[in-house]
Motif scaffolding. Sequence first.
Motif, mmCIF file in Angstrom:
data_model
loop_
_atom_site.group_PDB
_atom_site.id
_atom_site.type_symbol
_atom_site.label_atom_id
_atom_site.label_comp_id
_atom_site.label_asym_id
_atom_site.label_seq_id
_atom_site.Cartn_x
_atom_site.Cartn_y
_atom_site.Cartn_z
ATOM 1 N N ALA A 121 2.400 11.279 -0.078
ATOM 2 C CA ALA A 121 1.816 9.544 0.409
ATOM 3 C C ALA A 121 1.792 9.455 1.284
ATOM 4 O O ALA A 121 0.619 8.819 2.179
ATOM 5 C CB ALA A 121 2.838 8.943 -0.783
ATOM 6 N N ARG A 142 0.511 -1.072 -0.175
ATOM 7 C CA ARG A 142 -0.161 -0.005 -0.121
ATOM 8 C C ARG A 142 1.220 1.097 -0.032
ATOM 9 O O ARG A 142 0.703 2.357 -0.215
ATOM 10 C CB ARG A 142 -0.789 0.176 1.201
ATOM 11 C CG ARG A 142 -1.394 1.279 1.441
ATOM 12 C CD ARG A 142 -2.769 0.946 2.561
ATOM 13 N NE ARG A 142 -3.955 0.390 2.021
ATOM 14 C CZ ARG A 142 -3.904 -1.028 3.362
ATOM 15 N NH1 ARG A 142 -2.866 -0.985 4.157
ATOM 16 N NH2 ARG A 142 -5.592 -1.819 3.087
ATOM 17 N N THR A 181 0.621 3.819 -3.231
ATOM 18 C CA THR A 181 0.301 5.638 -2.973
ATOM 19 C C THR A 181 1.573 5.984 -3.267
ATOM 20 O O THR A 181 1.274 6.934 -3.938
ATOM 21 C CB THR A 181 -0.052 5.459 -1.119
ATOM 22 O OG1 THR A 181 -1.244 4.614 -0.721
ATOM 23 C CG2 THR A 181 -0.502 7.201 -1.030
#
Length: 214
Positions: A162, A96, A100
């Motif tokens: 991010a 993840r 991102t």
Amino acid sequence: MLGELPTTGISYCVCDDRAVFLDVERDRYFCLPSQLNQAFVRTVIDGDAMASADAERLRALGIEDPAPRDFAARRNTHAMPTKEMALSDKASSVLRAGATHWLVQSRLKRWPFARLLAYEQRRAPRRSHNPSTQTLAKLHAAFRRASLWMGEADQCLARSIAFRMLAFRLGFAPTLVLGIKLDPFAAHCWVQSEDCVANDSLERVRCFTPILAF
């Protein structure tokens, strides 16, 4: 000292007695000629009145209404961090974090800098019951691991945006900080949670003076 100039999209800081400006709309940093710099610094630091000729020169650069009372009302010294996030042996989702980071990289290529910052300034944290510092430390560990395949060079802005995005989803509301240093000029970006660097080292960010924070 950092601040935002009235009626403009220009932020500034004073570093080593030199004013440095960030024009978000044009995605550029700039400084002033020596004499004009001295006049500007005397205005924002000491509250001295500025000569009309100097004021006109500033307006030509997009710096409007350079009156002492305007700058004094907008002084916003962002506190430098005093500690850094402790390293965690465990990481939250590395995939993840990498995805991102890639998303923000893609937006940086497609979106104007001003649009991306405006988008991120509107972001709000999700409700969470007392999110723990350990959760943020695990996110830091995830980004450190993701950087092995996302790269480190020239990635501080994308990585920090991010990181802040995912921190907001976890219920945190950290600050994105853009900083600069002089001689030679360099810019850097990091995420700060109160007085703690959340995604970088204290040693690195101490070299920079904040010029924009939200």
